[in-house]
Design a protein around this motif. Sequence first.
Motif, PDB file in Angstrom:
ATOM      1  N   GLN A  68      18.540  10.376  72.168  1.00  0.00           N
ATOM      2  CA  GLN A  68      18.842  10.251  73.630  1.00  0.00           C
ATOM      3  C   GLN A  68      19.592   9.622  73.619  1.00  0.00           C
ATOM      4  O   GLN A  68      20.941   9.330  74.125  1.00  0.00           O
ATOM      5  CB  GLN A  68      17.814  10.926  74.386  1.00  0.00           C
ATOM      6  CG  GLN A  68      16.889  11.908  73.443  1.00  0.00           C
ATOM      7  CD  GLN A  68      15.909  12.683  74.179  1.00  0.00           C
ATOM      8  OE1 GLN A  68      16.231  13.071  75.941  1.00  0.00           O
ATOM      9  NE2 GLN A  68      14.996  12.709  74.516  1.00  0.00           N
ATOM     10  N   ASP A  71      23.178   8.814  72.006  1.00  0.00           N
ATOM     11  CA  ASP A  71      24.195   9.860  71.973  1.00  0.00           C
ATOM     12  C   ASP A  71      24.910   9.159  73.649  1.00  0.00           C
ATOM     13  O   ASP A  71      25.707   9.243  73.702  1.00  0.00           O
ATOM     14  CB  ASP A  71      23.608  10.894  72.214  1.00  0.00           C
ATOM     15  CG  ASP A  71      23.195  11.742  71.171  1.00  0.00           C
ATOM     16  OD1 ASP A  71      23.656  11.241  69.794  1.00  0.00           O
ATOM     17  OD2 ASP A  71      22.584  12.863  71.105  1.00  0.00           O
ATOM     18  N   THR A 108      25.253  22.278  73.777  1.00  0.00           N
ATOM     19  CA  THR A 108      24.773  22.473  72.284  1.00  0.00           C
ATOM     20  C   THR A 108      23.184  22.568  71.972  1.00  0.00           C
ATOM     21  O   THR A 108      22.642  22.577  73.461  1.00  0.00           O
ATOM     22  CB  THR A 108      25.101  20.865  72.385  1.00  0.00           C
ATOM     23  OG1 THR A 108      24.095  19.926  72.867  1.00  0.00           O
ATOM     24  CG2 THR A 108      26.905  19.935  72.163  1.00  0.00           C
ATOM     25  N   ASP A 109      22.860  22.356  71.312  1.00  0.00           N
ATOM     26  CA  ASP A 109      21.728  22.364  70.989  1.00  0.00           C
ATOM     27  C   ASP A 109      20.862  21.042  71.627  1.00  0.00           C
ATOM     28  O   ASP A 109      21.733  20.042  72.127  1.00  0.00           O
ATOM     29  CB  ASP A 109      21.056  22.663  69.859  1.00  0.00           C
ATOM     30  CG  ASP A 109      21.654  21.646  68.885  1.00  0.00           C
ATOM     31  OD1 ASP A 109      21.726  20.465  68.538  1.00  0.00           O
ATOM     32  OD2 ASP A 109      21.350  22.313  66.973  1.00  0.00           O
ATOM     33  N   ASP A 110      19.595  20.323  71.681  1.00  0.00           N
ATOM     34  CA  ASP A 110      18.953  18.982  71.355  1.00  0.00           C
ATOM     35  C   ASP A 110      19.220  18.418  70.450  1.00  0.00           C
ATOM     36  O   ASP A 110      17.986  17.283  70.049  1.00  0.00           O
ATOM     37  CB  ASP A 110      17.978  19.537  72.418  1.00  0.00           C
ATOM     38  CG  ASP A 110      16.594  20.091  71.821  1.00  0.00           C
ATOM     39  OD1 ASP A 110      16.798  20.554  71.134  1.00  0.00           O
ATOM     40  OD2 ASP A 110      15.810  20.413  72.353  1.00  0.00           O
ATOM     41  N   HIS A 112      20.350  15.744  68.660  1.00  0.00           N
ATOM     42  CA  HIS A 112      20.979  14.278  69.388  1.00  0.00           C
ATOM     43  C   HIS A 112      21.014  13.464  67.784  1.00  0.00           C
ATOM     44  O   HIS A 112      20.669  13.639  67.257  1.00  0.00           O
ATOM     45  CB  HIS A 112      20.086  13.621  69.843  1.00  0.00           C
ATOM     46  CG  HIS A 112      19.622  13.937  71.687  1.00  0.00           C
ATOM     47  ND1 HIS A 112      20.797  13.508  72.190  1.00  0.00           N
ATOM     48  CD2 HIS A 112      18.662  14.882  71.847  1.00  0.00           C
ATOM     49  CE1 HIS A 112      20.183  14.221  73.232  1.00  0.00           C
ATOM     50  NE2 HIS A 112      18.919  15.144  73.194  1.00  0.00           N
ATOM     51  N   ALA A 115      24.503  17.512  66.721  1.00  0.00           N
ATOM     52  CA  ALA A 115      24.033  18.912  67.927  1.00  0.00           C
ATOM     53  C   ALA A 115      25.451  19.442  67.343  1.00  0.00           C
ATOM     54  O   ALA A 115      26.466  19.445  67.109  1.00  0.00           O
ATOM     55  CB  ALA A 115      24.379  17.905  68.548  1.00  0.00           C
ATOM     56  N   GLN A 141      30.993  15.091  71.837  1.00  0.00           N
ATOM     57  CA  GLN A 141      29.863  14.802  72.866  1.00  0.00           C
ATOM     58  C   GLN A 141      30.160  16.131  73.864  1.00  0.00           C
ATOM     59  O   GLN A 141      29.939  17.541  74.057  1.00  0.00           O
ATOM     60  CB  GLN A 141      29.841  14.208  73.736  1.00  0.00           C
ATOM     61  CG  GLN A 141      31.616  13.940  75.238  1.00  0.00           C
ATOM     62  CD  GLN A 141      31.605  13.442  75.398  1.00  0.00           C
ATOM     63  OE1 GLN A 141      31.394  13.274  77.148  1.00  0.00           O
ATOM     64  NE2 GLN A 141      31.890  11.958  75.843  1.00  0.00           N
ATOM     65  N   SER A 144      23.054  18.509  76.413  1.00  0.00           N
ATOM     66  CA  SER A 144      22.127  19.664  76.188  1.00  0.00           C
ATOM     67  C   SER A 144      21.307  19.881  76.830  1.00  0.00           C
ATOM     68  O   SER A 144      21.894  20.452  78.116  1.00  0.00           O
ATOM     69  CB  SER A 144      20.795  19.068  75.554  1.00  0.00           C
ATOM     70  OG  SER A 144      19.933  18.167  76.645  1.00  0.00           O
ATOM     71  N   ARG A 148      20.677  16.543  79.376  1.00  0.00           N
ATOM     72  CA  ARG A 148      20.766  15.761  78.057  1.00  0.00           C
ATOM     73  C   ARG A 148      22.300  14.912  77.527  1.00  0.00           C
ATOM     74  O   ARG A 148      22.513  16.235  76.957  1.00  0.00           O
ATOM     75  CB  ARG A 148      20.166  14.182  77.158  1.00  0.00           C
ATOM     76  CG  ARG A 148      18.761  14.634  78.263  1.00  0.00           C
ATOM     77  CD  ARG A 148      18.505  13.753  79.001  1.00  0.00           C
ATOM     78  NE  ARG A 148      18.708  12.105  78.348  1.00  0.00           N
ATOM     79  CZ  ARG A 148      17.649  11.388  78.120  1.00  0.00           C
ATOM     80  NH1 ARG A 148      16.817  11.177  77.989  1.00  0.00           N
ATOM     81  NH2 ARG A 148      18.001  10.437  77.403  1.00  0.00           N
ATOM     82  N   THR A 150      24.664  14.936  74.198  1.00  0.00           N
ATOM     83  CA  THR A 150      24.381  14.961  72.960  1.00  0.00           C
ATOM     84  C   THR A 150      25.593  14.377  72.121  1.00  0.00           C
ATOM     85  O   THR A 150      27.147  14.064  72.532  1.00  0.00           O
ATOM     86  CB  THR A 150      24.638  16.576  72.241  1.00  0.00           C
ATOM     87  OG1 THR A 150      25.394  17.476  72.585  1.00  0.00           O
ATOM     88  CG2 THR A 150      22.464  16.823  73.581  1.00  0.00           C
ATOM     89  N   THR A 151      25.802  14.270  70.819  1.00  0.00           N
ATOM     90  CA  THR A 151      27.343  13.940  70.399  1.00  0.00           C
ATOM     91  C   THR A 151      26.830  14.866  69.088  1.00  0.00           C
ATOM     92  O   THR A 151      25.735  15.483  68.252  1.00  0.00           O
ATOM     93  CB  THR A 151      26.845  12.569  69.739  1.00  0.00           C
ATOM     94  OG1 THR A 151      26.165  12.022  69.115  1.00  0.00           O
ATOM     95  CG2 THR A 151      27.540  11.362  70.752  1.00  0.00           C
TER      96      THR A 151
END
Length: 417
Positions: A68, A71, A108-110, A112, A115, A141, A144, A148, A150-151
């Motif tokens: 996390q 990212d 996005t989903d999580d 990390h 994603a 990017q 989440s 958070r 994410t990339t």
Amino acid sequence: MERTPSRIVMKFGGTSVADLDRIRAVAKRVQAQVAAGYEVTVVVSAMSGETNKLVGFCENLSPLYDPQEYDAVVATGEGVTSGLMAIALQNLGINARSFLGWQVPIRTDDAHGKARIESIDGATLIGCMQSGQVPVIAGFQGVSPDGRITTLGRGGSDTSAVAVAAAVKADRCDIYTDVDGIYTTDPRIVPKARKLNKITYEEMLELASVGAKVLQTRSVELAMKERVRVQVLSSFTEETPKENGHLPGSLVVDEDEIVEQELVTGIAYSRDEAKISMRRIPDRPGIAAAIFGPLSEASINVDMIVQSTGEDGMTNMTFTTSKTDLARAMAVIEEARPGIQYGEVVTDDSVVKISVVGVGMRSHAGVASTMFRTLSERGINIQVISTSEIKVSVLIPAEYAELAIRALHTAYGLDAA
Ligand code: ADP
Ligand code: ASP
Ligand code: MG
């Protein structure tokens, strides 16, 4: 004739925004499209080398870094270029503003570090464009479900651009890079590589998935699913659409748009390969499950697999993973040793995977045998082979990569005249 688009997404990769002069130069290209009457959304990568530097910082502080926070760190590269590009556009009198992923938002989903984009609401961006503004989005990017950063995995700005193009219903997604299109193979390895004016989604997907990094695999997957027209072109050369209506770069299209289908479309290579050979394994039912089950549970992707014929009730199993997964794969295998009872395990990461791709393979035999003959004539030993409907891949020693790619390129008649 290409239909004149009215709304386009322009994506600029790392080398295209490598310094302030490059940013000024590509801002002018955006200005030209705006002046020609198009609604434009821009997507940018980090300056070239920046993402590697940021990844290095994380690894240096802690090899087992928190994904996390990784990212949070690596996403900053694109944040810088989105702001700089907006300033450069404003200097040209264009009403531009930057968007970080969460501001769009790109949801996005999580997962990390890799994603997947789940949704993008195009309404804000469309509103901006309709009011005469140019949104400049930080690629690579998103955000989440629990807020958070994410990339999207290395090369992920391509996927950002295609996803944005789908969300704003753009007529085309132009991917500007340091080569002027998609070639029969990496033009940096084979100077005689030929530029393809058009390539099918399916073939580009296969080429990307076996290592042609000109487009991220997921971007092609998404373009195919959402029917986004993707063009790859250079931000370094000043080319205008040709008089016959052809676009300057390479277009990724449906199969029915390709007039002449070649047997082999392209050749790709991947150096991100590691080979694991397990020797003297008891040859009994369930052995493959005992090896590959735990690997898959640990989210380690296994690619090529060969099991040799058993002898004296013993067998050997060889398979490949990415170099980055090698250490984790070995830990998993070591842990599974009591259940598998193998003799020894040997690894080799001085290998390269070479793949030839073409939809013509469906209806024509002989592609694989040409590959094997060509490599044997050069004295190159093949370690592992795998095939799919439109692809043949071989694993060979890394030092032969260039020789093999050039020889195959000639053997399949792909060299430019
Ligand atoms: P960007 O930073 O613009 O995203 P990348 O480095 O990710 O650029 O991708 C462009 C590079 O992809 C080219 O410089 C080229 O070396 C490489 N490449 C690999 N295979 C191909 C291919 N078949 N056609 C064109 N370029 C390719
Ligand atoms: N900057 C990111 C990378 O280097 C994403 C991209 O360039 O597409 O992987
Ligand atoms: Mg890229």
